[in-house]
Design an enzyme around this catalytic site. Sequence first.
Site, short mmCIF file in Angstrom:
data_model
loop_
_atom_site.label_atom_id
_atom_site.label_comp_id
_atom_site.label_asym_id
_atom_site.label_seq_id
_atom_site.Cartn_x
_atom_site.Cartn_y
_atom_site.Cartn_z
N ASP A 158 0.84 -1.20 0.00
CA ASP A 158 0.00 0.00 0.00
C ASP A 158 0.87 1.26 0.00
O ASP A 158 2.08 1.19 0.29
CB ASP A 158 -0.90 -0.04 1.26
CG ASP A 158 -2.16 0.77 1.11
OD1 ASP A 158 -2.29 1.54 0.15
OD2 ASP A 158 -3.04 0.64 2.00
N ASP A 208 -10.33 2.12 -3.64
CA ASP A 208 -10.87 1.88 -2.30
C ASP A 208 -12.39 1.83 -2.33
O ASP A 208 -13.01 1.45 -1.34
CB ASP A 208 -10.44 3.01 -1.35
CG ASP A 208 -9.16 2.65 -0.62
OD1 ASP A 208 -8.70 1.51 -0.74
OD2 ASP A 208 -8.63 3.52 0.09
C1 DGJ Z 1 -5.81 1.91 1.86
C2 DGJ Z 1 -6.11 0.68 1.06
O1 DGJ Z 1 -6.55 1.00 -0.21
C3 DGJ Z 1 -7.14 -0.16 1.82
O2 DGJ Z 1 -7.52 -1.25 1.06
C4 DGJ Z 1 -6.54 -0.56 3.13
O3 DGJ Z 1 -5.45 -1.40 2.90
C5 DGJ Z 1 -6.11 0.67 3.91
N1 DGJ Z 1 -5.29 1.54 3.14
C6 DGJ Z 1 -5.38 0.28 5.16
O4 DGJ Z 1 -4.86 1.35 5.81
#
Ligand code: DGJ
Length: 740
Positions: free
Chosen positions: A477, A547
């Site tokens: 991430d 997301d």
């Molecule tokens: C952003 C990501 O896109 C999510 O899927 C998740 O992993 C969160 N960060 C966790 O902080």
Amino acid sequence: MAIFTQQDQFHLQMDHSSYLFHVMANGELGQLYYGPLIHNQAQYPELTHREIHGAMPAWKLDTPDFQPEALKQEYASFGKGDFRDPAYQITASDGSRISELQYQSYRIENGKQRLANLPSTFDDSQDDAQTLVVTLKDAVTQVTVELNYTIFPHQDVLVRSATFSNQGEQTVTLNRALSGQLDLPDADYDFLQFSGSWARERHAIRTPLRRGIQSIGSLRSASSHQEDPGFILARPQTNDDQGSAYGFNLVYSGNFLDQIEVDQFDTTRVLLGINPTEFGWQLTAGAQFQTPEAILSYSDAGLNQLSQQMGACYQHHLVNPQYAQKPRPILINNWEGTYFDFNETKLIAMARQAKDLGIELFVLDDGWFGKRNDDTTSLGDWDVNPQKLPQGMAHLAQQIHDLGMQFGLWYEPEMISLASQLYRDHPDWVIKTPQRQMTPGRNQFVLDMTNPDVVDFLYAKMSAMIDDAHLDYIKWDMNRNITEAYSPTLSADQQLEFSHRYILGVYQLYARLTHDFPQVLFESCASGGGRFDLGMMYYAPQAWTSDDTDAIERLRIQFGTSYAYPQAMMGAHVSAVPNDQTGRITPIETRAAVAYFGDLGYELDVTRCSAAEKAQIKRQVAFYKHHRELFQQGTFYRLDNPFTGDRNVGSWLVVSADKRHAIAARYQILNQPNPRYSQLKLRGLLPSQRYVVSGRQQPLYGDELMHAGVFIPSLLQTTMGVEESADFSAQVLVLDAVDD
Ligand code: DGJ
């Protein structure tokens, strides 16, 4: 198909397209033609004709018709009569900024080698790729530039990059060093860009070109949620099924620029590469600078064909061959199910339930390390949180493996929290500008990936965990962009190298991990789709697309993404309702019907699902497994565009390589009273083949399915009473060839 050279002219022939350039009278390179395949000829007088234009500088007194501004250039400089934006600019040690890249020589190699420190295309499968390297030199600065061209003829893809070498004795500065340029003879094109924001990435926007400069780009140190490096120039009448178009993309994850300039003669100059803003490179004597690769592709058979040929090229020549065709596992990710609130018992219960539903990979997301119970702390402390996982990661992983599932772990390697041991130990590893306040983002800061000690530290932590817990998967991430860009590892005159060196550090960590642990499948993520690009795809065959897990938003996001990226790259999850990003309540069948067209996953607490929901998930997982190859590797066709018309309907289709199997889906956002008659017309089938279509009695011929279409019932039978919402509906049609 091949690369032909004669009389200083280069003709790159692909299966259906030709790219032509030549050495002009002044010794520099001029672009001649890019479009449908044409015959090879010793000369193309119709393409090299010149006329004298008024009020424009010419190369020499005795060549008044050689006016750089009126010529199509191949890799343009600035300051000698071409007043359009250039592809590169070099400042010499005396501050002068004129370059004359004179043609020196060329060489042709079979195949395509990988670049040394950058993600790049390759030709491991001996797919007839050929590489042309044209060497140019500026006599004053003694800088040589190699223009590298690779053709992947069967995908009609041309890859370009430039390699700068300083063969002089003085340091020069590269002010800009773009990857590719294309001068087109007219401007009758629409610009298709894929723009958005966090949670609504890559929406398709189409606008006609106009006079002047139009550009998209990023200065966020990542390719960004806001603009995608991929874009298309299409003739106004071109649509998904017909017409001509040029596709462009970059194998790069950092700051980029895609620029289109329509000039006084309505000719079009396309430039793409590292964004010249926040860029400058000190090229010392003997040093080299390699640009990232630019992808160019041409199709005269519509945008579906363009996306398909570019996607096929990435699958064969960019994605790690070990994963390109490998079925991607169906995963469960605990993030939306638990956020930071979990312990080992909870995770095992989720994994057990997921296993029972047929899910194959358990991914533990954020919150497993340091003291992390919210997003204010612990990034950088990549040791297990003993409160949540008292028996350690290897123990948890073993239990998941014992269930017969794979195990994956979330990292955000490039980040650091101020509340962390890492910050206490290495405050100097944080990116900051001396005497300036550090700007926080999601309560966190960014590590200086230009510092080799940082890369070594992260490699040591991550590799130890991979070994210890036998990780099968890593979700990488990256949740904030860089501010106060500066590094103490660089001298004052090198500070403009920072952004590119940062991304080189990221690539280096990826390269070391993927090389040493080839069994680990990497998923790239940046708050969802903030670094969804071809540079990442080289290391991480799949990416978290957004997301936003709401099915309706995802319909648009995945539709827009499909123009530039194949569906095997798109992680797509079914989550709970009301959806956490939109509050929308959609049927679980619709959520799955969207997520099927990517790498399917679930992102909810399956232990809290009702018996009916579990039964549905079990059916969905079995259905997806049965058709996995089709969903992940099938030829993808966009049908109804959810960005046009009343934006209420979207549909798409995947077809198997032998065209005997296909799955189509049609999504209707809001139900409409007394709706109009609608048909779904399919594509890519065998016209004379009969297909059994799910839910339909009689087999139908491919030509009927493609030209007459399938009737889509949408009238509510209100006299019988309406029991549930008819909004957010999806219809999935499975087609199988049937032989009489
Ligand atoms: C952003 C990501 O896109 C999510 O899927 C998740 O992993 C969160 N960060 C966790 O902080």
